[in-house]
Design an enzyme around this catalytic site. Structure first.
Site, mmCIF file in Angstrom:
data_model
loop_
_atom_site.group_PDB
_atom_site.id
_atom_site.type_symbol
_atom_site.label_atom_id
_atom_site.label_comp_id
_atom_site.label_asym_id
_atom_site.label_seq_id
_atom_site.Cartn_x
_atom_site.Cartn_y
_atom_site.Cartn_z
ATOM 1 N N TYR A 119 -6.076 7.291 -1.151
ATOM 2 C CA TYR A 119 -4.963 7.375 -0.195
ATOM 3 C C TYR A 119 -4.957 8.730 0.526
ATOM 4 C CZ TYR A 119 -2.888 3.517 -3.005
ATOM 5 O OH TYR A 119 -2.636 2.349 -3.690
ATOM 6 N N HIS B 235 -9.302 1.448 -9.700
ATOM 7 C CA HIS B 235 -8.629 0.978 -8.492
ATOM 8 C C HIS B 235 -9.282 -0.297 -7.965
ATOM 9 C CE1 HIS B 235 -6.791 2.404 -4.370
ATOM 10 N NE2 HIS B 235 -6.523 1.138 -4.640
#
Ligand code: SF4
Ligand code: SF4
Length: 336
Positions: free
Chosen positions: A52, A106
């Site tokens: 991110y 992830h």
């Protein structure tokens, strides 16, 4: 304030978690104000990811001085041990901390396990031994990998999309986490913007005492809504039940969740917005989506070369090019 216990981690936090993906899109100063306000109002669980962009850095800058009063989960998309350690080291540096409470794989395409040849799970164990992480988690958008992770009993937490649009299979996942004492962190509790009533989303979550929603917060006004629910939790009354039933009917079936795992598209199509444009036009103020910018983005659908790349990456098994075409046709009716 409603609290949640994250399974065997024994982490107990406010049922309002902070999803720090959207703070990427605001300036450092704005992000610091929002993150700090969240902390000061009892939101003490922050979820980020190496992927991110500067989200971890923003958390580090906003909250490093209160590190021991908060819980941080973050994620790595590493597919080999070398990248795993690089990611972990960078996350620690950006977050200005020497430990991560929950370190998660992830959205891997498989469930990492000991002796699977990748060394990834072993790296998690070593990071834990070194005190750099406290618990091991996995995030996913695919139910098969999520189930495998739960059945393996190798993970302390599972992070999965969960909202009132969830299917029975997904609800079962939450119950299974409870049975196995595995923490359940829910992402996309507003279904990527398709759910516009946060009070309804919050009321629905109250039914699951083991689920921790991490609301994706970008604006102070959004944060204020969730903070207000701490003293006055919305309840699943008849009006909210009717709204949920209506949305479930309207959004049943194969709709694009906006996750973006099918991107980038070689033709530059913004799939995660264009493939759900029909819904956005009807569920949010339409004017913004009819701007020249979005008309140009939608027109790119004409350039789709049907390479199939998006379909092969969609965790929901959507026929993405077909969905794009349908949305494009519907979009054009709005322009007439
Ligand atoms: S099939 Fe079309 S939309 Fe999908 S990745 Fe290929 S070009 Fe892009
Ligand atoms: S098409 Fe599938 S992968 Fe792409 S954004 Fe939508 S749900 Fe996600």
């Amino acid at each position: 304030m409603n609290k949640v216990r994250l399974g065997r981690t024994e982490i107990v936090v406010n049922k309002n978690g902070f999803g720090a993906l959207p703070v990427q899109r605001v300036s450092m100063e704005e992000a610091k104000v929002i993150l700090r306000k969240a902390y000061e109002n009892g939101i003490h669980f922050f979820d980020s990811a190496r992927a991110y962009s500067n989200s971890e850095e923003k958390i580090g800058q906003a909250l490093h001085d209160v590190r021991h009063e908060i819980y941080i989960s973050t994620k790595t998309m590493a597919t080999n041990v070398e990248d795993f350690w690089k990611d972990l080291s960078m996350s620690l540096e950006m977050l200005q901390t020497d430990y991560i409470d929950i370190y998660q794989f992830h959205n891997p395409s498989f469930c990492p396990k000991p002796n699977d040849g990748t060394g990834l799970y072993e790296a998690m164990l070593e990071a834990k031994r070194q005190g750099k992480i406290r618990y091991i988690g996995l995030t996913n958008h695919g139910i098969d990998v999520a189930l495998e992770a739960l059945e393996s009993d190798l993970y302390d937490t599972l992070q999965f999309p969960f909202s009132y649009l969830a299917s029975e299979k997904e609800e079962r996942l939450v119950h299974l986490c409870k049975e196995k004492d595995i923490g359940f962190i829910c992402m996309k509790a507003l279904s990527g913007g398709l759910i516009s009533r946060s009070d309804a989303a919050y009321a629905y979550m109250q039914q699951y005492d083991n689920a921790l929603p991490i609301w994706g917060i970008q604006k102070e006004s959004e944060l204020d809504e969730f903070i207000s629910y701490q003293d006055h939790p919305p309840v699943l009354n008849e009006e909210i039940k009717a709204l949920i039933a209506h949305d479930q009917k309207e959004l049943a079936g194969n709709f694009c969740r906006g996750c973006g795992y099918c991107m980038p598209c070689p033709q530059g199509i913004v799939i995660n917005q264009c493939a759900r444009m029909s819904l956005m036009l009807r569920r949010a103020p339409a004017a913004g989506w009819l701007s020249e910018k979005w008309q140009a983005e939608m027109k790119k659908i004409e350039e789709c070369i049907h390479c199939g790349k998006c379909m092969s990456h969609c965790p929901y098994g959507l026929n993405t090019p077909e969905l794009l075409q349908k949305n494009y046709e519907d979009y054009q009716t709005f322009l007439k």
